[in-house]
Design a protein around this motif. Structure first.
Motif, mmCIF file in Angstrom:
data_model
loop_
_atom_site.group_PDB
_atom_site.id
_atom_site.type_symbol
_atom_site.label_atom_id
_atom_site.label_comp_id
_atom_site.label_asym_id
_atom_site.label_seq_id
_atom_site.Cartn_x
_atom_site.Cartn_y
_atom_site.Cartn_z
ATOM 1 N N ASN A 22 0.828 -1.202 0.000
ATOM 2 C CA ASN A 22 0.000 0.000 0.000
ATOM 3 C C ASN A 22 0.858 1.246 0.000
ATOM 4 O O ASN A 22 2.005 1.230 0.447
ATOM 5 N N TYR A 23 0.277 2.346 -0.483
ATOM 6 C CA TYR A 23 0.994 3.617 -0.538
ATOM 7 C C TYR A 23 1.446 4.054 0.859
ATOM 8 O O TYR A 23 0.844 3.708 1.868
ATOM 9 N N PHE A 24 2.497 4.877 0.857
ATOM 10 C CA PHE A 24 3.036 5.398 2.106
ATOM 11 C C PHE A 24 2.153 6.536 2.604
ATOM 12 O O PHE A 24 1.864 7.488 1.867
ATOM 13 N N LEU A 25 1.724 6.460 3.864
ATOM 14 C CA LEU A 25 0.826 7.458 4.448
ATOM 15 C C LEU A 25 1.520 8.182 5.598
ATOM 16 O O LEU A 25 2.260 7.571 6.379
ATOM 17 N N SER A 26 1.263 9.482 5.698
ATOM 18 C CA SER A 26 1.705 10.283 6.834
ATOM 19 C C SER A 26 0.473 10.958 7.419
ATOM 20 O O SER A 26 -0.348 11.511 6.680
ATOM 21 N N HIS A 27 0.347 10.924 8.736
ATOM 22 C CA HIS A 27 -0.843 11.449 9.396
ATOM 23 C C HIS A 27 -0.477 12.670 10.231
ATOM 24 O O HIS A 27 0.553 12.691 10.917
ATOM 25 N N ASN A 276 -8.113 3.214 1.957
ATOM 26 C CA ASN A 276 -9.244 3.354 2.870
ATOM 27 C C ASN A 276 -8.832 2.860 4.257
ATOM 28 O O ASN A 276 -7.642 2.701 4.541
ATOM 29 N N TYR A 277 -9.809 2.617 5.089
ATOM 30 C CA TYR A 277 -9.515 2.214 6.461
ATOM 31 C C TYR A 277 -8.702 0.917 6.499
ATOM 32 O O TYR A 277 -7.846 0.736 7.371
ATOM 33 N N ASN A 278 -8.934 0.026 5.543
ATOM 34 C CA ASN A 278 -8.224 -1.255 5.524
ATOM 35 C C ASN A 278 -6.763 -1.116 5.133
ATOM 36 O O ASN A 278 -5.979 -2.037 5.338
ATOM 37 N N THR A 279 -6.396 0.009 4.554
ATOM 38 C CA THR A 279 -5.014 0.202 4.128
ATOM 39 C C THR A 279 -4.332 1.348 4.862
ATOM 40 O O THR A 279 -3.307 1.845 4.405
ATOM 41 N N GLY A 280 -4.906 1.782 5.980
ATOM 42 C CA GLY A 280 -4.217 2.757 6.825
ATOM 43 C C GLY A 280 -4.862 4.109 6.939
ATOM 44 O O GLY A 280 -4.418 4.927 7.760
ATOM 45 N N ARG A 307 -1.504 12.491 4.424
ATOM 46 C CA ARG A 307 -0.782 12.751 3.172
ATOM 47 C C ARG A 307 -0.416 11.407 2.552
ATOM 48 O O ARG A 307 0.281 10.599 3.171
ATOM 49 N N VAL A 308 -0.881 11.170 1.350
ATOM 50 C CA VAL A 308 -0.631 9.930 0.627
ATOM 51 C C VAL A 308 0.432 10.202 -0.427
ATOM 52 O O VAL A 308 0.281 11.117 -1.246
ATOM 53 N N SER A 309 1.503 9.418 -0.418
ATOM 54 C CA SER A 309 2.633 9.630 -1.331
ATOM 55 C C SER A 309 2.751 8.455 -2.283
ATOM 56 O O SER A 309 3.455 7.474 -1.998
ATOM 57 N N PRO A 310 2.084 8.516 -3.451
ATOM 58 C CA PRO A 310 2.112 7.372 -4.377
ATOM 59 C C PRO A 310 3.493 7.084 -4.952
ATOM 60 O O PRO A 310 3.773 5.946 -5.323
ATOM 61 N N TYR A 311 4.363 8.111 -5.033
ATOM 62 C CA TYR A 311 5.623 7.922 -5.738
ATOM 63 C C TYR A 311 6.820 7.754 -4.801
ATOM 64 O O TYR A 311 7.951 7.706 -5.269
ATOM 65 N N LEU A 312 6.572 7.676 -3.527
ATOM 66 C CA LEU A 312 7.663 7.282 -2.645
ATOM 67 C C LEU A 312 7.913 5.790 -2.804
ATOM 68 O O LEU A 312 6.962 5.013 -2.895
ATOM 69 N N PRO A 313 9.163 5.355 -2.824
ATOM 70 C CA PRO A 313 9.454 3.938 -3.039
ATOM 71 C C PRO A 313 9.254 3.085 -1.792
ATOM 72 O O PRO A 313 9.995 2.149 -1.549
ATOM 73 N N PHE A 317 3.088 -3.152 4.101
ATOM 74 C CA PHE A 317 2.577 -4.520 4.069
ATOM 75 C C PHE A 317 2.006 -4.948 5.419
ATOM 76 O O PHE A 317 1.805 -6.139 5.645
ATOM 77 N N SER A 318 1.728 -3.997 6.289
ATOM 78 C CA SER A 318 1.258 -4.357 7.621
ATOM 79 C C SER A 318 -0.228 -4.110 7.824
ATOM 80 O O SER A 318 -0.741 -4.366 8.910
ATOM 81 N N HIS A 319 -0.926 -3.623 6.783
ATOM 82 C CA HIS A 319 -2.350 -3.323 6.948
ATOM 83 C C HIS A 319 -3.256 -4.407 6.364
ATOM 84 O O HIS A 319 -4.470 -4.257 6.408
ATOM 85 N N TYR A 320 -2.684 -5.443 5.811
ATOM 86 C CA TYR A 320 -3.513 -6.548 5.329
ATOM 87 C C TYR A 320 -4.041 -7.339 6.523
ATOM 88 O O TYR A 320 -3.367 -7.475 7.552
ATOM 89 N N ASN A 321 -5.226 -7.861 6.354
ATOM 90 C CA ASN A 321 -5.848 -8.633 7.433
ATOM 91 C C ASN A 321 -5.121 -9.963 7.638
ATOM 92 O O ASN A 321 -4.482 -10.492 6.730
ATOM 93 N N GLY A 322 -5.259 -10.501 8.827
ATOM 94 C CA GLY A 322 -4.736 -11.834 9.127
ATOM 95 C C GLY A 322 -3.421 -11.861 9.853
ATOM 96 O O GLY A 322 -3.040 -12.887 10.426
#
Length: 923
Positions: A22-27, A276-280, A307-313, A317-322
């Motif tokens: 998932n994209y990198f998020l900053s809150h 969305n909520y499932n991805t952070g 802030r969603v940063s689509p182009y940060l490398p 992988f920690s927001h997936y369920n399970g």
């Protein structure tokens, strides 16, 4: 052009992986004293500062600090001109905030008296537009306000927007109008009168337009809308599109009422990512959107801003369920992602995700004989639809679901009383000016809209599933002969899909895949080294290293058929040239605090690393010697092949001398607990202290962050903000504080500053993250020039434009006061001379007073010139020396002035004998 190529390469490279993350998020969340859960608009100034229009006013954010610019009530819309002037519209009317010039930014209300609840503004080169429910105000510099009023035919005004320089306004009854001078004309845009334009965003020569029916269009210069067929059209429609903006010409993002953010490829309509909520994302309801100068997306929601940063490398992988337990390691293997935690091993697998879509459909029923026609549109799910008599009409099959910002204003809905979200809204109470084209139902029947549900495949996502057979902590994943091996407290296991086959069932400290021996080597908690060779039946144990018993925490291959095993205080060199252990040599190392040791082969040399530095094996001296060219690692990670280390500020991989600039992005992640370097040596798996798992895509991808120059936010003199356009202050009040900031939203807490004050200092201060606040408790009178530099996580240095100012001496040290003193002394001398003949005593007193004042003046000037201000004792002795120096001057002046006074009196008596005493006449 360069960024377009980069974007295509990035998207293409990420598609090579079946699980991209998932994209990198900053809150970001303002303090409780400034936070309001409703944000209506977001804008960014050219300097990089971001502004938020909220229910409490306008917030300014620089990446570190929040500031309130306007707090006179709700602000619904903001626009910023290239010169930095901010226009606002809100509950108190509309106005401007002057550009930044170091000082309090002046706020001016320009709306006519009595105007309130203006919910949107639009700025063009020579005109500004402000719209309320019943009036459109047009402001032109130097001219009176032009007002265009809504009529019964048009109905209330909605939002305004611009397309290729033309301004359009939505109306409740007659659809879209173009603003032409002081009147409204019908629009050429071929949109339905029953749908409202929710957003319009231009990029290059095309505009992205979203309607209230959840359709998204591209409009070119021919003004002919082209529908974009969204890949996840059902999800977008059910989520209710309320806003949208371009990221670049290849991708745009849609903000929804209950589905978060949808990132869409512009040319194909394909979904790139759903945040969305499932991805952070903290909340799926998005209030406002903005694309910033670095092509990242700001989203406002109930819990603040993301802030969603689509182009940060980075990919999360920690927001997936399970996933369960604390993360310890992760790795790619044959296109799959495995993550080791404190409770076992998990594999990320594909999963189909369905949504329950609610929609309305029309059915024809027999009309009851004794009842009147009921309203055809049901109320929201938690309300009962009121039944009122009406004419027999049919509502459009597709209704507007949401009118964006206006839900907070025109319908007077606060956050606390927001409607229950459903894919449809109640029918409008107004009647369209044109008849509805729907077919009239047969006599004796009535059409009724009923609510239905359908299970629809929303998207294909991923979910972690636990690998069976492992129920203990997994700390390391290694690949041996194309086989994945997981090791930890439960032992060592070969992994096949979701099944684990035990190799060794006792706690393992570290494992290493030896290329020289083609074996799996493991160090156990019993201080033993176990070796295993893969065969047709599994893994065959070997006793080749059974003679080594120590706390081995790192293993690496040598240049030939040899091994190096590192313990905290010793290194073992093993000769296994013929497949048997020939020689074991123990070499002591300097590690007095027993820090964790890493060991790799670099440039055909064996290199050790711990917190005291890097050490290489010196063959002639037969010992490990310090590598002075490498700094001491504050933090380091190793997989036995490479060492990733941080020297306190920068990140590097030992042995790689180029293409590592992106590594500094690791400073974005705080408290790194684990890093694994992929087999290609470019990608990293990173686990942070807050249990987040990221994949860093390495050197081939460069983040698009343009960076901003530092700016001077404020200069304060004893807590009073100063205007530096005319900056001078008195020495007696020379306590100064400068507030410098470089707007940054990538790693603001890592930006360092240094400064130099010309006129006081000749050297730069040290680099420090706290040097953005520059404080001078006292400054002597002089002309000063303040120079400030900032340095970001990539090491790029930017400079603040120099700030020149003057500290004035106290009035008694200024030239005009010296001139005044000279004038007073001269006047006293003249007065003394005039009075010497008649008032000899007064004349002498004046002469002595003049001498004293003149000498004190001389002493003050000399003492001020040679004063050190370092010690009062030294200054006292300087004053004593000055007093002795001017003592002869004092005697000379006293004799001279008294003598001159006597001569002057005699001269005056000689010239006026009639005024002389009798005795003098005899003479």
């Amino acid at each position: 052009m360069k960024f377009t190529v980069f974007t295509l390469l990035l998207l293409a490279s990420l598609q090579l992986y079946s699980q991209t993350g998932n994209y990198f998020l900053s809150h970001y969340t303002p303090g409780e004293d400034r936070f309001d859960e409703v944000c209506f608009d977001i804008a960014q100034e050219k300097s990089g500062l971001v502004y938020f229009a909220t229910r409490r006013g306008i917030l300014e954010f620089d990446g570190r600090n929040w500031n309130t610019l306007l707090n006179d009530g709700a602000v619904y819309s903001i626009q910023i001109t290239p010169s930095g002037e901010l226009y606002w519209a809100g509950a108190a009317g509309y106005g401007t905030i002057a550009p930044r010039n170091i000082g309090n930014r002046k706020t001016t209300v320009i709306s006519p008296k009595g105007v309130t609840d203006v919910f949107q503004c639009l700025i063009q080169e020579k005109k500004s537009y402000f719209v309320g429910e019943n009036s459109l105000y047009i402001e032109t510099p130097g001219q009176a306000t032009l007002t265009v009023s809504a009529t019964k035919q048009t109905g209330a005004f909605g939002s305004i927007f611009e397309i290729f320089g033309a301004v359009y306004v939505n109306t409740a009854h007659m659809g879209l109008f173009k603003v032409d001078g002081n009147k409204l004309v019908r629009s050429r845009l071929n949109f339905s009168n029953t749908e409202e334009v929710v957003f319009s965003q231009g990029y290059d020569n095309q505009y992205l337009i979203g309607l209230s029916d959840n359709n998204v269009y591209l409009v070119g210069e021919n003004l002919k809308p082209r529908l974009i067929v969204l890949e996840d059209e059902m999800y977008a429609s059910a989520s209710v599109i309320v806003s949208g903006t371009w990221i670049n010409k290849d991708m745009f993002v849609l903000g929804t009422l209950r589905g978060g953010l949808i990132f869409v490829q512009a040319s194909t309509g394909k979904t790139q990512e759903i945040v969305n909520y499932n991805t952070g994302l903290p909340d799926n309801e998005v209030y406002a959107l903005m694309s910033d100068q670095s092509q990242s997306i700001w989203a406002a929601h109930e819990y603040g801003f993301t802030r969603v940063s689509p182009y940060l490398p980075f990919r999360s992988f920690s927001h997936y369920n399970g996933l369960a337990g604390n993360l310890h390691c992760a790795r790619d293997f044959q296109g799959n992602v495995y993550a080791g935690t404190s409770v076992g091993l998990f594999k990320l697998e594909k999963e189909e995700l369905y949504d329950e879509i609610t929609y309305f459909t029309e059915v024809t029923e027999k009309k009851p004989a004794t009842t009147v026609t009921q309203a055809t549109t049901p109320a929201p799910a938690t309300q009962t639809t009121p039944t009122t008599p009406t004419t027999e009409t049919t509502q459009p099959a597709t209704e507007s679901k949401r009118k964006g910002l206006l839900r907070f204003l025109k319908k007077n809905r606060s956050k606390e009383s927001a409607p229950v979200v459903t894919p449809a809204r109640p029918a409008e109470t107004t009647t369209a000016p044109t008849p509805n084209p729907s077919v009239t139902p047969p006599p004796g029947t009535v059409k009724r809209r009923i609510k239905k549900s359908q299970r629809v495949l929303r998207t294909t996502t991923y979910r972690y599933k636990k690998v069976q057979g492992i129920n203990a902590k997994i700390t390391q994943l290694v690949i041996v002969n194309d086989k994945l091996i997981a090791v930890g407290l439960g032992g060592a296991f070969e992994i096949e899909g979701l099944t684990a086959r035990p190799i060794l069932e006792e706690p393992v400290r570290v494992a290493y895949a030896s290329r020289n021996l083609k074996m799996l080597l493991v160090s156990t908690y019993d201080d033993e080294i176990r070796a295993f060779t893969p065969d047709a039946t599994g893994w065959a144990p070997s006793s080749i290293l059974s003679t080594v018993n120590d706390d081995i925490e790192a293993i690496t291959d040598g240049n030939n058929q040899d091994l190096w095993l590192c313990a905290p205080d010793k290194v073992y060199h093993l000769d296994v040239a013929t497949g048997t252990l020939k020689n074991v040599e123990g070499l002591p190392i300097s590690n007095p605090t027993l820090n964790k040791t890493a060991c790799v082969r670099w440039n055909k040399e064996i290199v050790l690393a711990h917190k005291d530095g890097f050490f290489r094996f010196d063959e002639p001296q037969h010992t490990f010697v310090r590598i002075d060219s490498l700094p001491k690692p504050v933090l380091h990670f190793s997989d036995g092949e490479d060492i990733l280390y941080n020297d306190g500020r920068t990140w590097n991989i030992l042995g790689k001398t180029h293409g590592q600039s992106n590594l500094q992005l690791l400073n974005l992640l705080q408290n790194l607990r684990f890093v694994t370097i992929d087999q290609n040596g470019e990608n990293l798996w990173v686990v942070t202290g807050n249990n987040e798992l990221y994949k860093f895509y390495g050197e081939k991808l460069t983040p698009y962050e343009i960076g901003n120059k530092p700016l001077l936010k404020a200069a304060r003199n004893e807590n009073e903000t100063m205007d530096l356009s005319d900056f001078a202050l008195d020495e007696t009040k020379s306590s100064l504080t400068f507030d410098v900031i470089q707007p940054d939203y990538l790693a603001p807490q890592s930006i360092e500053y240094r400064y130099q004050l010309g006129g006081l200092e000749d050297e730069w201060s040290d680099w420090s993250v706290s040097n953005n606040i520059i404080n001078f408790a006292y400054l002597p009178s002089n002309d000063y020039v303040l120079m400030v530099q900032s340095r970001d996580i990539f090491g790029k240095i930017r400079e603040l434009p120099t700030v020149a100012f003057e500290v004035l001496p106290p009035y008694w040290k200024r030239p005009w006061f010296y001139a005044l003193e000279f004038f007073v002394f001269s006047a006293l001398v003249m007065l003394s001379m005039r009075l010497s003949s008649r008032f000899r005593i007064i004349s002498r007193v004046l002469s002595l007073l003049t001498i004293i004042m003149l000498l004190q003046f001389i002493q003050t000037v000399i003492a001020e010139t040679f004063e050190t201000r370092t010690s009062p004792v030294i200054d006292f002795f300087i004053q004593v020396v000055v007093a002795f120096m001017i003592l002869p001057v004092e005697g000379y002046l006293r004799n001279l002035m008294l003598k001159e006074g006597t001569l002057a009196g005699r001269l005056q008596r000689f010239l006026t004998p009639e005024a002389a005493p009798a005795d003098d006449k005899k003479d």
